[in-house]
Design a protein around this motif. Structure first.
Motif, short mmCIF file in Angstrom:
data_model
loop_
_atom_site.label_atom_id
_atom_site.label_comp_id
_atom_site.label_asym_id
_atom_site.label_seq_id
_atom_site.Cartn_x
_atom_site.Cartn_y
_atom_site.Cartn_z
N LEU A 228 -16.76 0.30 -1.19
CA LEU A 228 -15.90 0.28 -0.30
C LEU A 228 -15.28 1.31 0.37
O LEU A 228 -14.81 1.41 1.61
N VAL B 220 -8.25 -4.03 7.72
CA VAL B 220 -8.86 -5.23 6.16
C VAL B 220 -9.42 -4.65 4.94
O VAL B 220 -8.47 -5.19 3.68
N TYR B 221 -10.15 -3.46 5.30
CA TYR B 221 -10.78 -2.40 3.59
C TYR B 221 -9.43 -2.28 2.64
O TYR B 221 -9.04 -2.40 2.25
N SER B 222 -8.81 -1.18 4.24
CA SER B 222 -7.50 -0.63 3.39
C SER B 222 -6.17 -1.29 2.80
O SER B 222 -6.60 -1.12 1.26
N VAL B 223 -6.04 -2.55 3.31
CA VAL B 223 -5.27 -3.21 2.57
C VAL B 223 -6.29 -3.87 1.31
O VAL B 223 -5.23 -4.32 0.40
N CYS B 224 -7.54 -3.98 1.66
CA CYS B 224 -7.94 -4.53 0.47
C CYS B 224 -8.20 -4.02 -0.98
O CYS B 224 -8.05 -4.17 -1.78
N ILE C 178 -15.86 -9.49 2.96
CA ILE C 178 -14.91 -9.09 4.42
C ILE C 178 -16.01 -9.29 5.44
O ILE C 178 -16.13 -9.93 5.97
N LEU D 158 -12.27 -3.65 11.11
CA LEU D 158 -12.36 -3.82 9.91
C LEU D 158 -11.62 -2.28 9.13
O LEU D 158 -12.04 -2.68 7.86
N ILE E 283 0.69 -0.97 -0.32
CA ILE E 283 -0.14 -0.41 -0.32
C ILE E 283 0.95 1.45 -0.23
O ILE E 283 0.74 2.01 -0.31
N SER F 14 -6.03 -2.33 -2.25
CA SER F 14 -4.91 -2.39 -3.76
C SER F 14 -5.58 -3.58 -4.49
O SER F 14 -5.43 -4.29 -4.60
N ILE F 15 -6.55 -4.44 -3.99
CA ILE F 15 -7.08 -5.81 -4.71
C ILE F 15 -8.23 -5.46 -5.96
O ILE F 15 -8.25 -5.77 -6.99
N ASP G 156 -16.12 -4.32 -5.96
CA ASP G 156 -16.24 -4.16 -4.75
C ASP G 156 -17.14 -4.59 -3.89
O ASP G 156 -16.95 -4.73 -2.48
N LEU H 47 -16.05 -7.93 -2.60
CA LEU H 47 -14.79 -7.95 -1.75
C LEU H 47 -15.81 -7.35 -0.07
O LEU H 47 -15.47 -8.10 0.55
#
Lengths: 483, 483, 483
Positions: C253, C319-323, B362, C316, A326, C325-326, B355, B358
């Motif tokens: 998101l 997790v969201y922040s990491v996701c 989650i 949460l 990130i 990038s996906i 989105d 995801l």
């Protein structure tokens, strides 16, 4: 007779004198009488808890009028200290420095059970404990130490849960039993921990701050700072001195994330080293009846904490690694690589390498996570001995192997490049592998029959000749059979 | 006199000296006397725990001189086996194969309580249990089985925590009560589990290795290997045979990460299927008083484990997916895409799709996480029945719905492309949806009044006519009212 | 005499008739007799649990013949309701609406202990509780309320674990004691919670659904919807109205991930605000003996839940922040940036910024995670008061500081750009900082000697003049000494 009526243990008796049960019941059985001297928070909470559990409570304050109404729960009788002294159980809810103020009541207190709920004001005090001093002041009353661990908060809101314990000690067994019974009645787990000499320990217990974590935490910090500085030196300082390359921005994230896994791995190996040492020692001594040196004993007792800290570092490492993608910087790299039209040609082995070290890492952490879970009190207690050993040693070694694999896969392609050793400093991951590999090898050796067979014999109580007096050898393993 | 009579701890004393209790109080009540035969680890730990709790301990060893000094805690008397036999409670800390060596002491042991702390040497043994054989050898002593679950370690360092239990069984109730009382005094939760016939179970308990996990673990592995092979066949083997496309590097990470979610989803549906089947069965039978078939009972009992394993797979899937972006390979793709100057034109629906799947993923995992938390013993026990049902069934179905949504969003755009079905193999996510959808539909049907109303009647005890004898029908639901 | 013999409390009897202890033991001590009226699930589970613990059980059903064989465990005697009425303890396993059907048995029931195990059918009922109505119907029997919290399931499979409690209340102490003793014998933690007037509370307890979570959950939802709508307005709606820019795809998101951290931060500050207010109030009043206003008390009690929900939001958010990038979208951006040949020139400060806010975020979450762990019952109970305070307050403030730092680092570069304030709406992170900063400043002020010194005096029981009656001032702090 005095004693029994008020002793909570008396509860069972009315059934026992058939002449007039219904009469003596309500008072003596249902509502043992408890007196509390002092009107502070503890007194308030204790009294309301006692009321909840259907005890009669009398609170003795210096001047009851002064207390604002509604301060104490309904049904609690507020009296002067003199007037309050009914029943056999008297809780002293005062700070110990004020015990002398009770000397005037000495005659009234004699023959009663004084419960000392005070804590030590500081660790490692000289002389007698509060309870012992109290016992000296009131030789005719029997002093019982207990209830001091409990905060007013726990008394008020705490679940009626036997896993919350009240440790009690005192010199008069029957008084102790009354207090134990009362504690149980209030829904605590009550434990007798011996004579009044144990009171010092009870008084100091609430002041301890994670005594068992100090050593392991220190170890972690030392390891971390060593690795951190080593990496900073190698990847930040030297390049700067050498070719004025500015890597300062590595410090907050990248360097930390290189140090963490090293720490985690070394810590994990530290968890399993003492076990190995112990086995070696037993093999060498040929007996299990000699005590281990203290440092080893302490190390053994610190394994749980070492393991949890190792898990913590590993988890942080995982989070950091994921977050690296990130980072702003990673964005730059890709874009600029793209801008410079790099054609990054596909290298099969590289893909394999990254995939393998990722999966071994993930699985290693997963297993470690299960280990950490079983160290939760409630989970650990649900396991029997065999399950516990399976998890701690079986899964533990699995995760150690996986972590080592993780590091090896990670390092395989640049372990052998000269530039990995620039400034004659070997790469970190190599350093971090030393200890784990020793442990794994040692463990492997101990599994060989030549070691495991005698070891098991020793663990079953067998002893080598030099440890046995002559004649023993005729008898076929007399003490051998002891569990 | 009174005092002792009422103290539960006194239970052990009458055996000591009935003539003048008052005298023996301090001793008998406060410090019950315990004798331990054998000087092994268990003996050592037990004796120090007993000392902590203020009991008198005498250890009987074959030759006390032989034992190194300092092996036993202070205050423990070391004597010969003969000399040690005071008091009514005698712990046998020997391996059962050595019980015969005690036959010489039979006269001395008669009338005393022999506590057998031994474990079974292996599961499913023939014949009598250790305790039963002991009882045969010493007909004049009363044998009580107990304390065997505890490791020496727990005895030494274990918290004085009532949630750590000592299960006790035996044929003489009063002896049992003495042992129960002692166990409580040592700070364990003491439970009477019936006659000596139960000793076999107690002896084997410590040998069991996660019996309740075997089935669920097996299911998980079978499911995983099925999905893994299926995907490997479809995405790696076939393409290779078909057009020599080398996807071998998918195996360690990508394929695993495709199999995991499928497993997690199917497992989650397996958690809720038995409940549905049970309801259907009750509806069909029209009564709740017929027992379920065993396979269903066992399935019901395995739900917790199934759920936790499903959570494990889901969590691993999450970690893997996140790690995919760290993979070397993903770096290649981006760069090469960039190199080839691909203009990846923005497709709104694609963004929405990714989105949505995801976030549903989650959230689903988050809810599942709460579920997993409540399956921790200490957390679960803090919930009342309604809360537990709400979490287990309410949140459980929520997470099932969310997971299904996750899969649907994920698959929506290529579910209907012919190339998703190449080699006539449907995509995995479709396969993994079958079971969950059945469960959801079944659940929905059971919510319809036509099913839910009779079901609730049945659950309240109502029975359909064919289950009730004729005359019952007059009485208005006699047994109907039973809780 | 009958009665006592069977009462489990009678265990202590051998002491009571010293003439022939061994005789009366087996029956009276070992196997108390329990009668259960009703043959439903609860009856079945209770009876098998009783059997496990070696009690004698008689089940009274309306017509025993009707019950399918094998429904009850071995050793349970099935009789008619009349025939079953032996022993002193009678469990009523019927729905309360069917109690009247027992009126015919009134003479037989008189003198016995009736255990009412029923739950309330709904919250906030008028009139008497089930147990109280029962007591009215059977004035000659003594009614005890208890065992109602337990589900049939817990009775059957529940561990014999004292942390699972049975709350008991009733007006006749001796009857209560018999029931308490039985509960303990079955391996539950038994607690006396007072007279029959408490039965209403016991009956309603199983119907409560997370009462302590309602407030905090509501707060979280309100905060979340406020921030969510605010962000949606600022980043989605306004841009659309303003320059027809379509950011709808932000909603699932991105917007959520902007609202979550704000909520987490505000919640965390709400955890520490009541403590500050309480201190200020004590300082202002100059005493700790005045009760706090109710809203403050409730707020204090909700801190744990607030903290856990704050942790949930923070997790949460991570997790969201990491996701992010996906996400498909991020792929587009990079590629198109690459396509447009953007040269994203390296800005050192930007890298520092992102690295710093990432690490502060990770560490903050890590600390919060430790906090969350200690709020697990089994972990929290293992801590003493000082450790608990250290974790809750010490670590708590650390994580608050880290989170604030996280936000500041995140916002530093565009906090002062005019475009951050477009449409005159300040950026969210600024809003979310207001409360936490107040808390931190307040905390800091309270640490200054001018506040902390008097505060500590007050907490030790000191009171300012206006709170003390005149003459008190002569005595040197009479009540001062109370714990």
């Amino acid at each position: 007779k005095e004693t029994n009526q008020d002793s909570p243990l008396y509860m069972s008796t009315p059934l026992l004198d058939p002449q007039d049960p219904m009469e003596s019941v309500p008072l003596s059985v249902g509502d043992p009488m408890v007196c509390i001297l002092g009107s502070g928070d503890f007194s308030r909470s204790l009294s309301s808890r006692l009321r909840c559990c259907g005890c009669r409570v009398v609170v003795g304050s210096r001047d009851p009028q002064r207390l604002p109404p509604g301060l104490f729960p309904e049904g609690v009788e507020l009296k002067t200290q003199r007037g309050a002294l009914e029943g056999s159980l008297v809780f002293l809810a005062l700070y110990p420095e004020h015990y002398p103020s009770l000397l005037t009541l000495r005659p009234l207190l004699s023959g009663r059970i004084l419960v000392d709920v005070s804590n030590a004001s500081s660790l490692k005090q000289e002389g007698l404990s509060n309870a012992q001093r109290l016992a000296q002041m009131f030789p005719c009353s029997s002093v019982v130490k207990g209830f001091n661990g409990l905060s007013a908060w726990t008394l008020l809101t705490g679940a009626y849960d036997h896993s919350r314990q009240v440790l009690v000690c005192g010199d008069c067994p029957s008084s102790k039993l009354s207090v134990l019974a009362l504690a149980q009645r209030l829904g605590f787990g009550a434990v007798d921990v011996g004579g009044l000499s144990a009171s010092r320990a009870l008084e100091e217990a609430p002041l301890l701050l994670f005594p068992s974590w100090r050593g392991p935490l220190l170890t972690t910090m030392l390891l971390f700072s060593f690795f951190y500085l080593y990496i900073a030196l190698k990847n930040v300082l030297m390049p700067f001195l050498d070719r004025a390359e500015n890597n300062l921005h590595h410090l907050p994230l990248i360097t930390v994330n290189q140090a963490l896994p090293a720490v985690a791995l070394v810590m994990l190996s530290l968890v399993y080293m003492p076990g190995l040492l112990a086995s070696v020692l037993q093999l060498y001594r040929g007996t299990k009846y000699k005590r281990f040196p203290d440092w080893l004993d302490q190390w053994m007792c610190a394994r749980k904490q070492l393991g949890l800290l190792s898990f913590l570092c590993a988890a942080l490492h995982a989070v950091y690694s994921v977050c690296l993608s990130i980072r702003r910087a990673s964005g730059y790299m890709i874009l600029n690589a793209a801008y410079q039209q790099v054609l990054d040609s596909w290298v099969e082995t590289q893909v394999w390498r990254s995939d393998l070290y990722l999966s071994s890492g993930i699985l290693g952490l997963g297993v470690l996570c299960v280990l950490a879970l079983t160290s939760l009190p409630s989970v650990g207690q649900a396991l029997n001995w065999r399950e516990f050993t399976f998890v701690q040693s079986g899964l533990g070694y699995t995760s150690l192997v996986l972590s080592v694999a993780h590091v090896l896969f990670f390092g395989w392609d640049f372990a052998f490049l000269p530039r990995a050793y620039q400034y004659y400093l070997p790469p970190v991951f190599l350093l971090s592998l030393v200890l784990p590999c020793c442990v794994l090898i040692g463990r492997f050796l101990l599994l060989l029959p030549c070691c495991s067979v005698p070891l098991n014999r020793i663990r079953r109580g067998w002893e080598s000749k030099q440890n046995k007096p002559e004649r023993e050898r005729q008898e076929n393993g007399a003490v051998f059979g002891d569990v």
